[in-house]
Design an enzyme around this catalytic site. Structure first.
Site, PDB file in Angstrom:
ATOM      1  N   THR A  64      77.086  48.593  32.458  1.00  0.00           N
ATOM      2  CA  THR A  64      78.259  47.747  32.262  1.00  0.00           C
ATOM      3  C   THR A  64      78.979  47.440  33.567  1.00  0.00           C
ATOM      4  OG1 THR A  64      78.545  48.702  30.069  1.00  0.00           O
ATOM      5  CG2 THR A  64      80.417  47.519  30.982  1.00  0.00           C
ATOM      6  N   GLY A 121      82.373  42.213  34.430  1.00  0.00           N
ATOM      7  CA  GLY A 121      82.111  40.927  33.788  1.00  0.00           C
ATOM      8  C   GLY A 121      80.843  40.883  32.964  1.00  0.00           C
ATOM      9  N   GLY A 149     101.595  62.331   7.351  1.00  0.00           N
ATOM     10  CA  GLY A 149     102.163  62.344   8.697  1.00  0.00           C
ATOM     11  C   GLY A 149     101.498  63.330   9.629  1.00  0.00           C
ATOM     12  N   TYR A 180      63.035  44.976  30.610  1.00  0.00           N
ATOM     13  CA  TYR A 180      62.041  45.422  29.627  1.00  0.00           C
ATOM     14  C   TYR A 180      62.244  46.905  29.310  1.00  0.00           C
ATOM     15  CZ  TYR A 180      57.563  47.168  27.897  1.00  0.00           C
ATOM     16  OH  TYR A 180      56.596  47.818  27.176  1.00  0.00           O
ATOM     17  N   GLU A 217      69.159  54.921  22.025  1.00  0.00           N
ATOM     18  CA  GLU A 217      70.597  55.024  22.283  1.00  0.00           C
ATOM     19  C   GLU A 217      71.393  54.655  21.037  1.00  0.00           C
ATOM     20  OE1 GLU A 217      74.072  53.138  25.203  1.00  0.00           O
ATOM     21  OE2 GLU A 217      71.950  52.903  25.721  1.00  0.00           O
TER      22      GLU A 217
END
Length: 430
Positions: free
Chosen positions: A173, A176, A389, A282, A291
């Site tokens: 990653t 962009g 809560g 590939y 993954e």
């Protein structure tokens, strides 16, 4: 202290003596044992259930559960504040034989079957401790090196990674480019026999502690498509020009070190190229199904943990003069949750069986990742609601599970991309 299982020796942990891990050729399922499936089990997290496992797997699971209870859970809150787990934990995991389980012994791994690796994934989810990046290290990073690395690379990295002395990460990653791997801008240019690497990566799990990072980079901008011009490189910590920017502050996975990485004129020797030049895309496509299956497994296991945590809570919490568990709307919600979780567990177990025999297709892995991660978030929402809560208080395990769940539909390819991949298979004329 544990002695790691190697070539016919016994595994010792806290007085427990277990045979070597099952392998695909020796024992990959229950072999006729009578075992309960999840819907019939007393608890969804019980040891000794599900027909994909054997009694050997159960013994291994006991040791893994003990490891997380004794070595991880007591320290996890401290690691959440630090934004990373200790390196000592990695070496303890290596000594216990929890790293590189599904990597062949001939490469320096443990040589266990996929189900044994899955047990580590599941037990980490059951511990509700998301800090240790063991699964990414062992079952995402190490397979790239074992499957595509040279003999020299395998000998150099795999034994040290199995021992927990070399921590691995993978850098796909970029600021962009996320799910669109063909949008990668990090590049490597040849300079004689060397490569010069430039670019940046973000959201890299194990990035801060990493000793070696598999970096996805463009090596041929003139290729007929971006997919044909991407290569993978092994970049080691300490190389000149390789800088770890900072640990990123996330809403969840707080003990998991996630970093941004920068590469400025990093000179890499020819031996740093992983596999063949321009074959990186590939390789990524070959490894992404595992993954995504891993994410699905973590998701359904986390759902099982949240269900059991919530079941215990509503059976103790009182309102209107009785325990919350005796309120019909709560009972119906628990019935819905258990049904959805058990159906998903059956599908994910089926995918594990397919993957163990190398028959899991990309579309099926995408279905598992999409469905299980959506379920995890739905279960997290409902379980927090059933806690009232108190479910919003950080000291309650369900609060941690809630924030940790949110990233699951995002990484490993967003669920929107998963639907694209599934749909492509549906409409494609074979």
């Amino acid at each position: 202290m544990a002695t790691r299982l190697l070539r016919g020796s016994l595994r010792l942990w806290g007085g427990l003596c277990a045979p070597r891990l099952p392998t695909a050729s020796r024992c990959s399922h229950s072999g006729g044992e009578e075992r309960l499936e999840s819907p019939s089990a007393k608890k969804l997290t019980d040891i000794g259930i599900r027909r994909i496992f054997s009694s050997e797997h159960d013994i291994f699971r006991e040791s893994v559960r003990k490891f997380f209870q004794e070595e991880v859970i007591p320290h996890h809150a401290e690691w959440e504040k630090a934004g990373e787990v200790s390196r000592e934990l990695w070496e303890k995991a290596g000594k216990q034989g929890l790293l590189g389980i599904n990597i062949a012994e001939r490469h320096g791994g443990i040589g266990g079957d996929l189900y044994s690796a899955a047990i580590v994934w599941e037990e980490q989810a059951y511990s509700n401790c998301t800090g240790p990046g063991f699964s990414l290290h062992s079952d995402i990073v190490m397979p790239y090196i074992a499957n595509y690395g040279s003999e020299e690379q395998i000998k150099h990295f795999i034994p040290q990674m199995t021992a927990g002395k070399c921590i691995g990460a993978i850098a796909m990653t970029e600021p962009g480019a996320g799910s669109d791997l063909q949008g990668v801008r990090t590049n490597a240019k040849k300079d004689g026999s060397d490569w010069i690497l430039n670019g940046s990566k973000v959201f890299i799990t194990n990035g801060w502690l990493s000793d070696v990072v598999i970096v996805v980079a463009v090596t041929n901008r003139e290729a007929r498509s971006p997919a044909h011009g991407i290569s993978l490189f092994l970049v080691e910590n300490g190389m000149k020009g390789f800088v770890k920017g900072r640990k990123l502050h996330k809403i969840g996975l707080k003990a998991q070190d996630t970093a941004e990485l920068f590469f400025e004129d990093v000179r890499l020797p020819a031996s740093a190229l992983l596999g063949e030049e321009n074959k990186g895309f590939y390789y990524l496509m070959q490894e992404l199904p595992q993954e995504r299956l891993l994410i699905a497994e973590l998701a359904v296991s986390a759902s099982e943990f949240m269900f059991e945590e919530t079941r215990n809570y509503v059976k103790q919490r009182k309102a209107f003069g009785k325990t919350v568990a005796h309120i019909q709307t709560v009972q119906h919600k628990l019935a819905e949750l258990k049904t959805h979780i058990c159906v998903t567990r059956a599908f994910v177990d089926s995918c594990l069986q397919l993957h163990e025999t190398k028959r899991l297709e990309s579309a099926a892995a995408s279905m598992a990742k999409y469905w299980a991660s959506e379920l995890q978030n739905s279960v997290a929402y409902d379980c927090v609601q059933l806690h009232g809560g108190w479910g919003y208080m950080w000291e309650y395990p369900i609060a941690r599970a809630y924030v940790d769940a949110r990233v699951q539909p995002i990484y490993g390819g967003t669920n929107e991309i998963m639907k694209e991949l599934i749909a492509r298979e549906i409409v494609h004329d074979k």
